[in-house]
Write an enzyme that holds these catalytic residues in place. Structure first.
Site, PDB file in Angstrom:
ATOM      1  N   CYS A 197      -4.409 -39.110  28.513  1.00  0.00           N
ATOM      2  CA  CYS A 197      -3.358 -38.518  29.431  1.00  0.00           C
ATOM      3  C   CYS A 197      -3.963 -38.626  30.776  1.00  0.00           C
ATOM      4  O   CYS A 197      -4.944 -37.779  31.231  1.00  0.00           O
ATOM      5  CB  CYS A 197      -3.115 -37.087  28.880  1.00  0.00           C
ATOM      6  SG  CYS A 197      -2.299 -36.026  30.250  1.00  0.00           S
ATOM      7  N   CYS A 222      -3.507 -35.598  33.224  1.00  0.00           N
ATOM      8  CA  CYS A 222      -4.772 -34.437  32.838  1.00  0.00           C
ATOM      9  C   CYS A 222      -5.906 -34.496  33.525  1.00  0.00           C
ATOM     10  O   CYS A 222      -6.500 -33.611  33.666  1.00  0.00           O
ATOM     11  CB  CYS A 222      -4.927 -34.435  31.077  1.00  0.00           C
ATOM     12  SG  CYS A 222      -3.522 -34.016  30.199  1.00  0.00           S
TER      13      CYS A 222
END
Length: 313
Positions: free
Chosen positions: A51, A54
């Protein structure tokens, strides 16, 4: 800058209190999150190695949590390694279909959530809202409140220490920067007050609190010069009440001595006698006083009412 009241941050941030930022999994989730949230607010960061957002959000979360000095815990959950836990929480209604997702727990219950890589300022507001709900004010807010109390009591050194700590806790609080500058002015350290104001983050530079502190600094310099001539100014006025230059300078000296009502009255008298004097200088100086004192200051409000009565009579 380098001093007792330095607002510089260290190159290496101080580590958070023990167990304030941890990695967890499905076997310890109840203890690390649900049970722990009965004592302290807990943020759960659901993330994944693949991700991209993230990688932006998690460092921001860690920075904000560190700044809270132990008032909130951050628990990080890798969704790929804890698929059973994610599935269970999703069935309970948590929106974990995408990452990053942050879930706040308090008193064993879900308190709030957000998804996506919010900017640090928004993360800070989210955490402050959680702390407020939990009855635990952010440390910066407490330090600012204490600093203001010390400043009102005339203890400028203690005020400066608290405002400096508030700046360290949260550099985006204009009240902390303004309070520190005002405390340093009260200590007679105008040079360092100027350095503090020069170090204010650019996005706060035009904030009313910062503008007021700048006005206070400018007035302090003017007042220091005028105070030495106060006796002479008073003598000039006694001889000639229409000596507006003397009355104007006396107002600055009175303000520097903390005689706000008298300072305002001196300028108001000029407005009453000759508003147009020196291109409306008395009214403009009075507005500068208001900015420096704060618009909710008792002297400001009283003088503003008098000024309105003069202007609209």
């Amino acid at each position: 800058m380098s001093s007792l009241f330095s607002t510089e941050t260290d190159a290496t941030p101080a580590p958070p209190p023990a167990n304030m930022i941890i990695d967890s999994d499905q076997t310890s989730f109840m203890a690390d999150v649900v049970d722990a949230s009965r004592e302290i607010p807990v943020l759960v960061d659901f993330w994944a190695t693949w991700c991209g957002p993230c990688k932006t959000l998690t460092p921001a979360l860690e920075k904000v949590v560190r700044a809270q000095g132990g008032r909130v815990r951050l628990v990080k959950i890798d969704i790929d390694k804890n698929q059973a836990l994610v599935a269970q929480l999703t069935r309970m209604g948590l929106p974990l279909q995408s990452v990053p997702t942050v879930v706040a727990f308090w008193q064993g219950q879900v308190a709030d959530t957000f998804s996506g890589a919010l900017p640090e300022s928004e993360v800070r507001r989210f955490v402050e809202g959680l702390l407020k709900m939990a009855g635990s004010a952010a440390p910066g807010a407490e330090l600012i409140a204490q600093g203001k109390e010390y400043l009102e009591q005339g203890d400028a050194e203690s005020a400066a220490q608290h405002f400096a700590a508030a700046v360290q806790a949260d550099r985006e609080k204009p009240e902390a920067w303004s309070g520190l500058a005002r405390a340093l002015i009260a200590l007679g350290d105008e040079e360092q007050a100027a350095e503090v104001l020069a170090g204010v983050p650019e996005k706060l530079a035009e904030h009313g609190e910062i503008a007021g502190a700048r006005s206070a600094l400018a007035l302090a310099a003017e007042g220091r010069k005028a105070q030495g001539a106060r006796a002479g100014l008073e003598a000039r006025l006694a001889a000639n009440p229409d000596d507006f230059e003397a009355r104007y300078e006396l107002a600055t000296a009175l303000n520097a001595s903390g005689e706000r009502d008298a300072a305002a009255d001196a300028l108001l008298e000029i407005v009453r006698r000759n508003r147009a004097w020196n291109e409306d200088a008395a009214r403009l100086q009075l507005l500068k006083f208001f900015e420096a004192w704060g618009f909710d200051d008792e002297a400001t409000m009283a003088a503003r009412r008098k000024l309105s009565a003069l202007l609209f009579r």
